[in-house]
Motif scaffolding. Structure first.
Motif, mmCIF file in Angstrom:
data_model
loop_
_atom_site.group_PDB
_atom_site.id
_atom_site.type_symbol
_atom_site.label_atom_id
_atom_site.label_comp_id
_atom_site.label_asym_id
_atom_site.label_seq_id
_atom_site.Cartn_x
_atom_site.Cartn_y
_atom_site.Cartn_z
ATOM 1 N N GLN A 30 -1.598 -4.790 -5.360
ATOM 2 C CA GLN A 30 -0.437 -3.908 -5.386
ATOM 3 C C GLN A 30 -0.213 -3.449 -6.815
ATOM 4 O O GLN A 30 -0.923 -3.855 -7.733
ATOM 5 C CB GLN A 30 0.820 -4.679 -4.970
ATOM 6 C CG GLN A 30 0.979 -4.910 -3.511
ATOM 7 C CD GLN A 30 2.262 -5.651 -3.216
ATOM 8 O OE1 GLN A 30 2.572 -6.648 -3.844
ATOM 9 N NE2 GLN A 30 3.005 -5.172 -2.235
ATOM 10 N N TRP A 31 0.832 -2.619 -7.010
ATOM 11 C CA TRP A 31 1.246 -2.278 -8.363
ATOM 12 C C TRP A 31 1.597 -3.570 -9.089
ATOM 13 O O TRP A 31 2.120 -4.503 -8.492
ATOM 14 C CB TRP A 31 2.460 -1.344 -8.326
ATOM 15 C CG TRP A 31 2.129 0.024 -7.841
ATOM 16 C CD1 TRP A 31 2.403 0.541 -6.606
ATOM 17 C CD2 TRP A 31 1.435 1.037 -8.558
ATOM 18 N NE1 TRP A 31 1.927 1.820 -6.511
ATOM 19 C CE2 TRP A 31 1.328 2.163 -7.711
ATOM 20 C CE3 TRP A 31 0.901 1.122 -9.836
ATOM 21 C CZ2 TRP A 31 0.711 3.335 -8.099
ATOM 22 C CZ3 TRP A 31 0.292 2.306 -10.223
ATOM 23 C CH2 TRP A 31 0.204 3.387 -9.354
ATOM 24 N N PHE A 32 1.313 -3.608 -10.391
ATOM 25 C CA PHE A 32 1.541 -4.821 -11.185
ATOM 26 C C PHE A 32 2.968 -4.899 -11.691
ATOM 27 O O PHE A 32 3.644 -3.902 -11.889
ATOM 28 C CB PHE A 32 0.632 -4.855 -12.414
ATOM 29 C CG PHE A 32 -0.841 -4.808 -12.114
ATOM 30 C CD1 PHE A 32 -1.347 -4.971 -10.845
ATOM 31 C CD2 PHE A 32 -1.736 -4.604 -13.135
ATOM 32 C CE1 PHE A 32 -2.708 -4.928 -10.598
ATOM 33 C CE2 PHE A 32 -3.100 -4.556 -12.915
ATOM 34 C CZ PHE A 32 -3.582 -4.718 -11.643
ATOM 35 N N SER A 33 3.392 -6.155 -11.956
ATOM 36 C CA SER A 33 4.650 -6.389 -12.659
ATOM 37 C C SER A 33 4.377 -7.418 -13.753
ATOM 38 O O SER A 33 3.353 -8.102 -13.734
ATOM 39 C CB SER A 33 5.736 -6.907 -11.708
ATOM 40 O OG SER A 33 5.567 -8.285 -11.453
ATOM 41 N N SER A 53 6.042 -2.481 -0.428
ATOM 42 C CA SER A 53 6.821 -1.973 -1.556
ATOM 43 C C SER A 53 6.928 -2.985 -2.696
ATOM 44 O O SER A 53 7.558 -2.709 -3.708
ATOM 45 C CB SER A 53 8.224 -1.571 -1.098
ATOM 46 O OG SER A 53 8.905 -2.706 -0.599
ATOM 47 N N ARG A 55 5.713 -5.679 -5.818
ATOM 48 C CA ARG A 55 4.895 -5.581 -7.030
ATOM 49 C C ARG A 55 4.359 -6.972 -7.335
ATOM 50 O O ARG A 55 5.123 -7.929 -7.400
ATOM 51 C CB ARG A 55 5.713 -5.055 -8.199
ATOM 52 C CG ARG A 55 6.146 -3.623 -7.985
ATOM 53 C CD ARG A 55 6.810 -3.052 -9.200
ATOM 54 N NE ARG A 55 7.190 -1.677 -8.963
ATOM 55 C CZ ARG A 55 6.481 -0.633 -9.353
ATOM 56 N NH1 ARG A 55 5.355 -0.804 -9.993
ATOM 57 N NH2 ARG A 55 6.905 0.585 -9.100
ATOM 58 N N ARG A 58 1.168 -10.099 -12.862
ATOM 59 C CA ARG A 58 -0.138 -10.267 -13.506
ATOM 60 C C ARG A 58 -0.567 -11.734 -13.486
ATOM 61 O O ARG A 58 -1.752 -12.035 -13.366
ATOM 62 C CB ARG A 58 -0.079 -9.735 -14.938
ATOM 63 C CG ARG A 58 0.151 -8.237 -15.005
ATOM 64 C CD ARG A 58 0.396 -7.760 -16.439
ATOM 65 N NE ARG A 58 0.968 -6.438 -16.468
ATOM 66 C CZ ARG A 58 0.272 -5.311 -16.460
ATOM 67 N NH1 ARG A 58 -1.034 -5.342 -16.413
ATOM 68 N NH2 ARG A 58 0.884 -4.152 -16.480
ATOM 69 N N ASN A 83 -0.882 -9.399 -2.566
ATOM 70 C CA ASN A 83 0.446 -8.800 -2.633
ATOM 71 C C ASN A 83 1.516 -9.872 -2.712
ATOM 72 O O ASN A 83 1.266 -11.032 -2.383
ATOM 73 C CB ASN A 83 0.689 -7.872 -1.442
ATOM 74 C CG ASN A 83 0.846 -8.619 -0.142
ATOM 75 O OD1 ASN A 83 -0.142 -9.058 0.437
ATOM 76 N ND2 ASN A 83 2.057 -8.764 0.332
#
Length: 87
Positions: A30-33, A53, A55, A58, A83
């Motif tokens: 997923q998108w990283f946080s 939805s 994040r 890392r 995820n």
């Protein structure tokens, strides 16, 4: 450089055989946080993220990579989705 048809087929067969000799894992994240947490779940190829939805931190991705490197036969030849779980 000009490559004849039979040479192109030979090269493709060679590359496919080399791929069989290499242990690999595809990681679909997923998108990283930058969250300071390790909290994740894995999905297989074709399976949707349960929290689309979210994040992923890392640190969670790093934890998965360490497990892939240190656990014999874990994830070899697979496409793993990572995820953040839905809570």
């Amino acid at each position: 450089m000009f490559v004849k048809g039979w040479e192109r087929k030979y090269i493709k067969n060679y590359e496919a055989n080399i791929a069989l000799l290499i242990d690999y894992t595809i990681i679909r994240a997923q998108w990283f946080s930058n969250a300071d947490e390790i909290d994740y779940e894995l999905t297989q190829k074709g399976e949707a993220f349960k929290n689309p939805s979210g994040r992923i931190s890392r640190k969670s991705i790093a934890d998965l990579i360490v497990k892939l490197c240190t656990t014999k036969d874990f994830g070899i030849g697979q496409s793993l989705g990572i995820n953040k779980p839905l809570r």
